[in-house]
Design an enzyme around this catalytic site. Structure first.
Site, PDB file in Angstrom:
ATOM      1  N   ARG A   1       5.221 -12.924   9.574  1.00 41.96           N
ATOM      2  CA  ARG A   1       5.856 -11.650   9.277  1.00 41.96           C
ATOM      3  C   ARG A   1       7.190 -11.568  10.015  1.00 41.96           C
ATOM      4  NH1 ARG A   1       2.296  -7.977   9.403  1.00 41.96           N
ATOM      5  NH2 ARG A   1       3.547  -6.150   9.804  1.00 41.96           N
TER       6      ARG A   1
ATOM      7  N   LYS B   1       4.303   0.791   9.201  1.00 46.44           N
ATOM      8  CA  LYS B   1       4.447   2.084   8.549  1.00 46.44           C
ATOM      9  C   LYS B   1       3.784   3.185   9.369  1.00 46.44           C
ATOM     10  CE  LYS B   1       3.136   0.075   4.735  1.00 46.44           C
ATOM     11  NZ  LYS B   1       2.488  -0.105   3.438  1.00 46.44           N
TER      12      LYS B   1
ATOM     13  N   GLU C   1       0.883  -1.166   0.000  1.00 42.73           N
ATOM     14  CA  GLU C   1       0.000   0.000   0.000  1.00 42.73           C
ATOM     15  C   GLU C   1       0.925   1.221   0.000  1.00 42.73           C
ATOM     16  OE1 GLU C   1      -2.750   0.199   3.273  1.00 42.73           O
ATOM     17  OE2 GLU C   1      -3.447   2.179   2.629  1.00 42.73           O
TER      18      GLU C   1
HETATM   19  P1  ATP Z   1       2.626  -2.100   7.766  1.00 44.39           P
HETATM   20  O1  ATP Z   1       1.833  -2.584   8.923  1.00 44.39           O
HETATM   21  O2  ATP Z   1       4.054  -1.910   8.049  1.00 44.39           O
HETATM   22  O3  ATP Z   1       1.999  -0.920   7.091  1.00 44.39           O
HETATM   23  P2  ATP Z   1       1.458  -3.675   5.794  1.00 44.39           P
HETATM   24  O4  ATP Z   1       1.307  -5.151   5.798  1.00 44.39           O
HETATM   25  O5  ATP Z   1       0.247  -2.875   6.032  1.00 44.39           O
HETATM   26  O6  ATP Z   1       2.610  -3.313   6.760  1.00 44.39           O
HETATM   27  P3  ATP Z   1       1.658  -3.422   2.999  1.00 44.39           P
HETATM   28  O7  ATP Z   1       2.203  -2.301   2.201  1.00 44.39           O
HETATM   29  O8  ATP Z   1       0.210  -3.660   2.961  1.00 44.39           O
HETATM   30  O9  ATP Z   1       2.136  -3.175   4.477  1.00 44.39           O
HETATM   31  O10 ATP Z   1       2.464  -4.752   2.714  1.00 44.39           O
HETATM   32  C1  ATP Z   1       2.948  -5.196   1.482  1.00 44.39           C
HETATM   33  C2  ATP Z   1       3.374  -6.618   1.647  1.00 44.39           C
HETATM   34  O11 ATP Z   1       4.439  -6.727   2.574  1.00 44.39           O
HETATM   35  C3  ATP Z   1       2.235  -7.475   2.176  1.00 44.39           C
HETATM   36  O12 ATP Z   1       2.161  -8.660   1.422  1.00 44.39           O
HETATM   37  C4  ATP Z   1       2.623  -7.738   3.600  1.00 44.39           C
HETATM   38  O13 ATP Z   1       2.149  -8.963   4.031  1.00 44.39           O
HETATM   39  C5  ATP Z   1       4.156  -7.689   3.550  1.00 44.39           C
HETATM   40  N1  ATP Z   1       4.715  -7.300   4.845  1.00 44.39           N
HETATM   41  C6  ATP Z   1       4.459  -6.176   5.546  1.00 44.39           C
HETATM   42  N2  ATP Z   1       5.110  -6.181   6.720  1.00 44.39           N
HETATM   43  C7  ATP Z   1       5.819  -7.339   6.769  1.00 44.39           C
HETATM   44  C8  ATP Z   1       6.696  -7.931   7.733  1.00 44.39           C
HETATM   45  N3  ATP Z   1       6.977  -7.344   8.886  1.00 44.39           N
HETATM   46  N4  ATP Z   1       7.228  -9.137   7.426  1.00 44.39           N
HETATM   47  C9  ATP Z   1       6.956  -9.729   6.258  1.00 44.39           C
HETATM   48  N5  ATP Z   1       6.139  -9.236   5.326  1.00 44.39           N
HETATM   49  C10 ATP Z   1       5.570  -8.047   5.565  1.00 44.39           C
HETATM   50 MG    MG Z   2      -1.380  -2.441   5.017  1.00 44.08          MG
END
Ligand code: ATP
Ligand code: MG
Length: 556
Positions: free
Chosen positions: A258, A268, A34
């Site tokens: 994760r 983020k 995102e």
């Molecule tokens: P955040 O909570 O940091 O915003 P998010 O999952 O909302 O993380 P996205 O941009 O939606 O962030 O994630 C893009 C991809 O990265 C998704 O497939 C997500 O599962 C993966 N991802 C995000 N954080 C992690 C993590 N800590 N370890 C492994 N994969 C991750």
């Molecule tokens: Mg997200």
């Protein structure tokens, strides 16, 4: 025969699918960020996994921006995400945006309505939540659940046309209000949001929810393996339900743990708070666990990929020690960094028997770890040198193999010197150390027969260049800051130590951006992105050894 590496559970799934010819031998993964912040080291794990799988099985990976929330998203983030993925060494097959599917997704929603599988609900968010029940009690229908298909079609079209204000209506799937899985109790599919979108502008005022965009986007792209993190396990039945009811390409979702890492936060939203509240300078502050922060700190793509390889892919939540990441960058820089000298806390050393005005150009290999040394540079040597303050002690203990009255050391690449005197200022602070040198003890051509235990680094005073040097410590004192009520409570106030004026050898004025340098005995450093020829700035990437005690076992 080469040793066979055991497969992780996702590789096993892919190999099974290839064996059974499930997708005609095709592997297509996607990385779906995102664009609401910069990528962090957790994303690197997901990137290495998705792109790595595709590489391994002759497939490809799409980069899909999951841009369904106009309020938090921005093109700045889109650009940084693309830069970071390429820097890590990966290239996507296609660059796609969920927002490009808005029309198709709208069509899918209409299709569900026509099948009697979705309805417009006028209830407030609170009313919907209350009617949903609890995990142990079934939900009850709201008064809008049994609207006719025609009425729903009209209302949904009116939602799109902008007839209603934010929150006035939502579109919900009609599934099962008694399901033990709360996500199946008539989940929201669309909400009204009158907001400017960074790509579609003001074209839309209704936006699909994650659960009604993600799986369908996978399906539109014919993704074979949709890999996400464990918290999406309860969403999987809904993912499958939508695909099943819409009769579209059957992408499948698989979940892995994760990355969680000690002494940092990894969301983020929290990282954005650190930036906004000025705990750090920016998203790419070298203390941040972002890819851009790590890059600015001096991490290499290879070290991050290697880290992701070492941590592997698990099905259960775990916590990785940040010292493993530090181990990986040390391992890489030990092989690739060019050796240089710098003095961070200087005192002057005067060689009393060295001729006044004489300068010798000594030679030092750039990288003694490789054959040929990757070339060399000249290091000017003269009568007056800067040395580290803590390399001299007035009352040196027995095992102090550095300088003190009567003690001898080797000056790196140069001569053996012996201290015979020192000078103090009125406050008792040592300001000068006086030594004699042994003329026939020069490194590489030493005929003195003398043996000394210690070697120290130095910079010739008239040739020294100045630089600002930034030393970093962990951003949090708490091992798991995210577990605390306020994660900012454990921020380490001493995470940045700035040395305004360090002395560096002249060749470092030509340091290359992005290159790692070992300042011998001090650590690995790299030029900061804001460094200029007139004001050189170096960041310490990592110390030479793990100073935190928990040394990661070398498996080399
Ligand atoms: P955040 O909570 O940091 O915003 P998010 O999952 O909302 O993380 P996205 O941009 O939606 O962030 O994630 C893009 C991809 O990265 C998704 O497939 C997500 O599962 C993966 N991802 C995000 N954080 C992690 C993590 N800590 N370890 C492994 N994969 C991750
Ligand atoms: Mg997200």
């Amino acid at each position: 025969m080469s040793e066979e590496k055991s497969l992780n559970f996702i590789e096993e799934i892919v190999e099974e699918d290839l064996r059974t010819g499930k997708h005609g031998g095709r592997v297509l993964t996607r990385f779906p960020p995102e664009p609401n912040g910069y990528l962090h080291i957790g994303h690197a794990k997901s990137i290495c996994l998705n792109f790595g799988l595709a590489q391994q099985y002759n497939g490809t990976t799409n980069l899909r921006f999951d841009d369904t929330n106009p309020v938090t998203e921005d093109t700045e983030y889109v650009e940084s995400i693309k830069k970071d993925i390429q820097w890590l060494g990966f290239q996507w097959a296609e660059e796609l945006y969920t927002s490009d599917y808005f029309e198709t997704l709208y069509g899918y929603a209409v299709e569900l309505i026509k099948k009697g599988l979705a309805y417009v609900d006028d209830s407030t968010a609170e009313e919907i939540a209350a009617a949903k029940g609890t995990p142990t009690e079934p939900g009850v229908p709201t008064p809008y659940r049994d609207r006719t298909i025609e009425e729903n079609l009209t209302l949904f079209a009116d939602m799109r046309a902008g007839k209603y204000k934010d929150g006035e209506k939502v579109l919900r799937a009609k599934i099962d209000l008694a399901s033990p899985n709360m996500h199946m109790r008539d989940p929201l599919l669309y909400r009204i949001k009158h907001a400017h979108h960074h790509r579609t502008g003001n074209q839309w005022c209704i936006y699909p929810m994650y659960d009604f965009a993600h799986g369908q986007s996978d399906s539109i792209e014919k993704i074979t393996h949709s890999i996400c993190t464990l918290e999406f396990i309860p969403h999987r039945p809904l993912y499958d339900w939508c695909i099943d009811k819409l009769e579209i390409f059957p992408s499948k979702q698989y979940e892995f743990a994760r990355l969680n890492m000690t002494y940092t936060v990894m969301s983020k939203r929290k990282l954005l708070q650190l930036v906004n509240d000025k705990f750090v300078e920016s998203w790419d502050d070298p203390r941040m666990p972002t890819i851009s922060g790590l890059r600015r700190r001096g991490y290499t793509p290879a070290s991050i990929r290697n880290f992701c390889e070492k941590i592997g892919v698990q099905k259960r939540e775990n916590m990785i020690d940040v010292s493993l990441l530090e181990f990986c960058i040390r391992e890489d820089l030990n092989k690739t960094a060019w050796r240089r000298m710098a003095v961070l806390d200087p005192i002057k050393l005067v060689i009393t028997n060295y001729p006044e005005g004489q300068v010798e150009d000594l030679v030092g290999e750039n990288n003694p770890e490789v054959e040929g040394g990757e070339g060399s540079r000249t290091i000017p040597f003269s009568k007056e040198l800067w040395i580290e303050r803590d390399d001299f002690m007035e009352d040196a203990p027995k095992k102090f193999f550095r300088l003190g009255p009567g003690l001898s050391v080797r000056l790196k690449h140069a001569y053996i010197v012996t201290c015979h005197d020192f000078v103090k200022d009125e406050n008792g602070k040592v300001t000068e150390v006086h030594c004699t040198y042994v003329p026939n003890s020069k490194s590489g051509e030493d005929t003195s027969g003398l043996k000394v235990k210690g070697t120290i680094h130095w910079i010739s005073v008239p040739h020294a260049k100045e630089a600002e040097v930034r030393l970093y410590d962990r951003l949090f004192n708490d091992e798991n800051p995210a577990a605390a009520e306020d994660f900012k409570a454990s921020i380490n106030p001493e995470s940045l130590h700035i040395i305004e004026r360090a002395y560096i050898e002249p060749d470092l004025a030509n340091a290359n951006p992005g290159k790692g340098y070992q300042f011998i005995r001090l650590g690995y450093f790299t030029l900061d992105t804001h460094s200029t020829p007139a004001h050189l700035v170096f960041n310490r990437t990592v110390t030479l050894k793990d100073s935190w005690g928990k040394e990661v076992k070398k498996n080399a």
